[in-house]
Design a protein around this motif. Sequence first.
Motif, PDB file in Angstrom:
ATOM      1  N   TYR A 271     -50.804 -60.915   8.285  1.00 22.42           N
ATOM      2  CA  TYR A 271     -51.440 -59.787   7.610  1.00 22.42           C
ATOM      3  C   TYR A 271     -50.482 -59.079   6.646  1.00 22.42           C
ATOM      4  O   TYR A 271     -50.904 -58.243   5.847  1.00 22.42           O
ATOM      5  N   ARG A 272     -49.193 -59.405   6.740  1.00 25.49           N
ATOM      6  CA  ARG A 272     -48.211 -58.796   5.829  1.00 25.49           C
ATOM      7  C   ARG A 272     -48.130 -59.674   4.579  1.00 25.49           C
ATOM      8  O   ARG A 272     -47.331 -60.573   4.470  1.00 25.49           O
ATOM      9  N   MET A 273     -49.028 -59.379   3.645  1.00 22.46           N
ATOM     10  CA  MET A 273     -49.267 -60.276   2.517  1.00 22.46           C
ATOM     11  C   MET A 273     -48.390 -59.931   1.313  1.00 22.46           C
ATOM     12  O   MET A 273     -47.922 -58.807   1.166  1.00 22.46           O
ATOM     13  N   MET A 276     -48.303 -56.477  -0.980  1.00 14.70           N
ATOM     14  CA  MET A 276     -48.937 -55.457  -0.157  1.00 14.70           C
ATOM     15  C   MET A 276     -48.537 -54.058  -0.617  1.00 14.70           C
ATOM     16  O   MET A 276     -47.375 -53.803  -0.935  1.00 14.70           O
ATOM     17  N   ASN A 277     -49.492 -53.166  -0.675  1.00 15.57           N
ATOM     18  CA  ASN A 277     -49.260 -51.767  -1.037  1.00 15.57           C
ATOM     19  C   ASN A 277     -48.157 -51.188  -0.144  1.00 15.57           C
ATOM     20  O   ASN A 277     -48.233 -51.274   1.088  1.00 15.57           O
ATOM     21  N   ALA A 281     -48.044 -50.632   3.975  1.00 12.53           N
ATOM     22  CA  ALA A 281     -47.026 -51.292   4.802  1.00 12.53           C
ATOM     23  C   ALA A 281     -46.236 -50.272   5.620  1.00 12.53           C
ATOM     24  O   ALA A 281     -45.966 -50.485   6.819  1.00 12.53           O
ATOM     25  N   THR A 408     -53.303 -53.637  12.772  1.00 10.25           N
ATOM     26  CA  THR A 408     -53.238 -54.071  11.371  1.00 10.25           C
ATOM     27  C   THR A 408     -53.613 -52.891  10.478  1.00 10.25           C
ATOM     28  O   THR A 408     -54.146 -51.890  10.957  1.00 10.25           O
ATOM     29  N   PRO A 412     -56.634 -52.594   2.132  1.00 14.11           N
ATOM     30  CA  PRO A 412     -55.448 -52.864   1.308  1.00 14.11           C
ATOM     31  C   PRO A 412     -55.044 -51.695   0.420  1.00 14.11           C
ATOM     32  O   PRO A 412     -54.007 -51.757  -0.238  1.00 14.11           O
ATOM     33  N   SER A 413     -55.847 -50.629   0.367  1.00 17.85           N
ATOM     34  CA  SER A 413     -55.537 -49.475  -0.484  1.00 17.85           C
ATOM     35  C   SER A 413     -56.299 -48.264   0.024  1.00 17.85           C
ATOM     36  O   SER A 413     -57.133 -48.375   0.932  1.00 17.85           O
TER      37      SER A 413
END
Length: 495
Positions: A271-273, A276-277, A281, A408, A412-413
Amino acid sequence: MSELAKLTVAAARDALRAGDVTSVDLTEACLGAIETAGALNAFVHKTPEIALEQARAADARIAAGDAPALCGIPMGIKDLFCTKGVPSQAASRILEGFTPEYESTVTSQLFEAGAVMLGKLNMDEFAMGSSNETSCYGNAVNPWRRGNDTTALTPGGSSGGSAAAVAADLCLAATGTDTGGSIRQPAAFAGITGIKPTYGRCSRWGVVAFASSLDQAGPMTKDVRDAAIVLQAMCGHDPKDSTSADLPVPDFEALLTGDIRGKVIGIPREYRMDGMNDEIAALWDEGARMLAEAGAKITDISLPHTKYALPAYYVIAPAEASSNLARYDGVRYGHRAALSRGEGINDMYEKTRAEGFGAEVQRRVMVGTYVLSAGFYDAYYNRARKVRTLIKRDFEEAFAAGVDAILTPATPSAAFGLGEMQEADPVQMYLNDVFTVTVNLAGLPGVSVPAGLDRQGLPLGLQLIGRPWEEGDLLNTAYALERAAGFSQKPAQWW
């Protein structure tokens, strides 16, 4: 009077039982708040007469000593739930004028528990969307803003009206549905709590279908305790739904001890892509630290098939939507296109569906029809089903190894501006579901908890994923996270 609408479900319940307030008082406060919040476009079918009638009945039950936890609590109902005698359009033109002669199982159970229906809430058309911009009623608007910027922000989707209404204190709680994140993403965008229970925990009977193997109803509330109270009333076996689980429903609120000592919380490395913002994170790391301080053991885990989740979801969900939406043809109910002389039944089908369905629904129906077609069924649909099995197995192996819950990000934002993603590639909008769709594909419970603000003053949420049928344990972990995060901010009123 308007201060009453700001109460939590738990606080209102205690005040009702103590005789400090009546359900009519609460209901009138919420109805007044709704009337002044037109700019949010959260409520699309108001039912003040029904609300006050239910409130008076609730007050009588409380006076008689027959008061379940939700008795007298004013709620909003997502427009996806069929409510007897009240428009239930799924935010689509094709269901314009449809008023069911029956009640969905979930709303029936809420009303039996004494809940009060203030009205129906805005949403993305047929629950297809992540921003509430596909609704035939127009956009719902997030009550939060970026500092002093007046840009209208999305409340998320598809349960955007529910998120906006709860965050703006127009109701004490609301129902939502979650097919790929439609409870958890808007809850994160609006700074509230939302839980998607295990698939089969809440009946789908009387809920307008999007993707039948993924859809699940759940509550959207001001905090975790309220989520536990409302979820308990919504759950239960329903013989009218073949996927409904015949399992006892625990007292979820009684399980909220906040004690998570010894619990194992998994942090999935997939999930730590890339890209990543940084604020997302940092919040994720902070969430892990807070749970560790509360006594949990934090461990890295692998969910190796995560990268295939979005592609699999956007094959399976449109395929099921294509099948489910075939029933809207202008023949039995809802919108019917006007025909010119000489036009026949096929013309009516085509014109009705072209006029009734919005662009996003049409896009997903076409994708779904394509992947189910004879030449592509094995290449796309069957392959996606196999990937789904592998994703489910990833979670099963993590839980079998002793993990109690998985932490998680929820999104994403933070909330983005209405219109900011409309002109982009639709795939960019679909990426909003990147952290949530795995939970639906695996049929697991997931909860979003507000945990902080970004540098623009917008709420950010964290997601906890639990073992199947263990919503009580999941909510208790969420309760511990909520207490550690101490999130209490509310949007400044501008509407």
